[in-house]
Write a protein that holds these residues in place. Sequence first.
Motif, short mmCIF file in Angstrom:
data_model
loop_
_atom_site.label_atom_id
_atom_site.label_comp_id
_atom_site.label_asym_id
_atom_site.label_seq_id
_atom_site.Cartn_x
_atom_site.Cartn_y
_atom_site.Cartn_z
N GLY A 125 112.98 39.12 -77.70
CA GLY A 125 113.09 39.54 -76.32
C GLY A 125 112.10 40.59 -75.88
N ARG A 126 111.20 40.98 -76.76
CA ARG A 126 110.21 41.99 -76.41
C ARG A 126 108.81 41.39 -76.40
NH1 ARG A 126 111.84 46.97 -75.66
NH2 ARG A 126 113.95 47.52 -76.27
N MET A 127 107.92 42.10 -75.73
CA MET A 127 106.52 41.65 -75.64
C MET A 127 105.63 42.62 -76.40
SD MET A 127 106.81 38.92 -73.77
CE MET A 127 105.14 38.55 -73.17
N GLU A 128 104.63 42.07 -77.08
CA GLU A 128 103.71 42.93 -77.81
C GLU A 128 102.34 42.98 -77.12
OE1 GLU A 128 102.55 41.77 -81.70
OE2 GLU A 128 101.57 39.94 -81.05
N ARG A 129 101.65 44.05 -77.38
CA ARG A 129 100.30 44.27 -76.85
C ARG A 129 99.55 45.10 -77.88
NH1 ARG A 129 99.80 47.71 -71.39
NH2 ARG A 129 100.24 49.34 -72.94
N LYS A 130 98.26 44.82 -78.05
CA LYS A 130 97.49 45.53 -79.07
C LYS A 130 96.28 46.23 -78.45
CE LYS A 130 98.56 42.50 -83.01
NZ LYS A 130 99.34 41.45 -82.35
N LEU A 131 95.98 47.40 -78.98
CA LEU A 131 94.76 48.12 -78.68
C LEU A 131 93.77 47.78 -79.80
CD1 LEU A 131 93.37 50.41 -76.96
CD2 LEU A 131 94.30 52.02 -78.65
N PHE A 132 92.55 47.38 -79.46
CA PHE A 132 91.64 46.95 -80.51
C PHE A 132 90.19 47.31 -80.19
CE2 PHE A 132 91.48 43.49 -77.49
CZ PHE A 132 90.18 42.98 -77.57
N THR A 133 89.39 47.29 -81.25
CA THR A 133 87.96 47.54 -81.13
C THR A 133 87.23 46.73 -82.18
OG1 THR A 133 86.26 49.29 -80.98
CG2 THR A 133 87.89 49.51 -82.74
N ALA A 134 85.95 46.48 -81.96
CA ALA A 134 85.15 45.71 -82.91
C ALA A 134 84.78 46.59 -84.11
CB ALA A 134 83.88 45.19 -82.24
N LEU A 135 84.75 45.96 -85.28
CA LEU A 135 84.33 46.64 -86.50
C LEU A 135 83.01 46.01 -86.94
CD1 LEU A 135 85.07 48.64 -88.79
CD2 LEU A 135 86.20 46.74 -89.95
N GLN A 136 81.93 46.72 -86.68
CA GLN A 136 80.62 46.14 -86.94
C GLN A 136 79.58 47.25 -87.06
OE1 GLN A 136 79.80 43.73 -83.50
NE2 GLN A 136 80.28 45.36 -82.07
N GLN B 265 89.60 40.54 -89.93
CA GLN B 265 88.20 40.15 -89.89
C GLN B 265 87.35 41.32 -89.38
OE1 GLN B 265 89.74 35.83 -88.70
NE2 GLN B 265 87.55 35.98 -88.49
N ASN B 266 86.66 41.17 -88.26
CA ASN B 266 85.80 42.26 -87.77
C ASN B 266 86.42 42.97 -86.57
OD1 ASN B 266 85.55 40.24 -85.93
ND2 ASN B 266 83.31 40.27 -85.82
N VAL B 267 87.75 43.07 -86.58
CA VAL B 267 88.48 43.75 -85.51
C VAL B 267 89.46 44.75 -86.12
CG1 VAL B 267 90.21 43.45 -83.68
CG2 VAL B 267 88.28 41.87 -83.84
N LEU B 268 89.55 45.92 -85.52
CA LEU B 268 90.58 46.89 -85.85
C LEU B 268 91.58 46.95 -84.70
CD1 LEU B 268 88.40 49.81 -87.28
CD2 LEU B 268 89.98 48.37 -88.58
N TYR B 269 92.87 46.94 -85.01
CA TYR B 269 93.88 46.90 -83.94
C TYR B 269 95.07 47.78 -84.30
CZ TYR B 269 96.62 43.85 -86.98
OH TYR B 269 97.34 43.36 -88.05
N ARG B 270 95.81 48.16 -83.27
CA ARG B 270 97.02 48.95 -83.42
C ARG B 270 97.98 48.55 -82.31
NH1 ARG B 270 96.33 55.38 -83.12
NH2 ARG B 270 96.34 54.99 -80.87
N PRO B 271 99.28 48.41 -82.58
CA PRO B 271 100.23 48.08 -81.51
C PRO B 271 100.17 49.11 -80.39
CG PRO B 271 101.27 47.82 -83.65
CD PRO B 271 99.94 48.46 -83.89
N SER B 272 100.20 48.61 -79.17
CA SER B 272 100.19 49.49 -78.01
C SER B 272 101.03 48.85 -76.91
CB SER B 272 98.76 49.73 -77.52
OG SER B 272 98.75 50.59 -76.41
N CYS B 273 102.28 48.59 -77.24
CA CYS B 273 103.17 47.87 -76.32
C CYS B 273 103.53 48.74 -75.14
CB CYS B 273 104.41 47.39 -77.06
SG CYS B 273 104.02 46.38 -78.51
#
Length: 273
Positions: A24-35, A55-63
Amino acid sequence: MRHTLPLTPQFYVTAPQPCPYLEGRMERKLFTALQGENAAELNDSLSAQGFRRSQNVLYRPSCADCAACLSARIDVAAFTPSRSQRRILRRSSKLERRATSPWATEDQYALFRRYLDSRHADGGMADMDVFEFAAMIEETPIRSRVIEYTDPDTDALIGVCLTDVLGDGVSMVYSFYTPDRPRDGLGNYIILDHIDIAREAGLPYVYLGYWVPGSQKMGYKARFSGLEVYLGGSWQKLKDPESFEPDTHPLSNDPIAEQVANIALPDMARTRD
């Protein structure tokens, strides 16, 4: 004209989608390229602030209205195996560990498919083909290893973990194992062995990904002593998982701009010298 990558990482936010952990909840991620040439420094810095690599992305939950997902790591010095974990270690003590370069094989993919079909047939990775699997394993701009576990009696591949080597620990990016040995607790065994790997390398932490209170999928992580969670901008020891209440208040998270402003970045100019 020479084009260069920006020294300061650019952060983005994904569109909301159904949460795979809390109904019943929605997720959202904060991310940036790793390169780029400073990828390792950026990965170390952001991993220490609750980010994960894919892969070449770093992410963290930011709901928008929930902060239940918490990055988790094991303090190797504070870890003591429980009675059940000692049994798991004994049952799989004959398995042979081999660390290789991040290169995908047919045997790995066959095991990966069996694992998904048995454990996560309706998950987000269920339709991953061999090319996507190879990308997951091989597309890494940092120091990564594939840790394979084999049965010496049959030479069969029993388990695999894609592992990143950080400045302060090892990060278990993704692991999978045979579904044919449910009593052996292979998922827990791979974590226990990574604690040994970190200890042997003199590294203080094993990064496990996210622990989500109230989610059965993630409950096993709370059974490891020495567990720390990234909460309120710092790592805190998890004293009593049973009494921990996830923060699901609509005002749990700071605005995105404030979150980004509070991220500590490595000195890219200095690391380029």
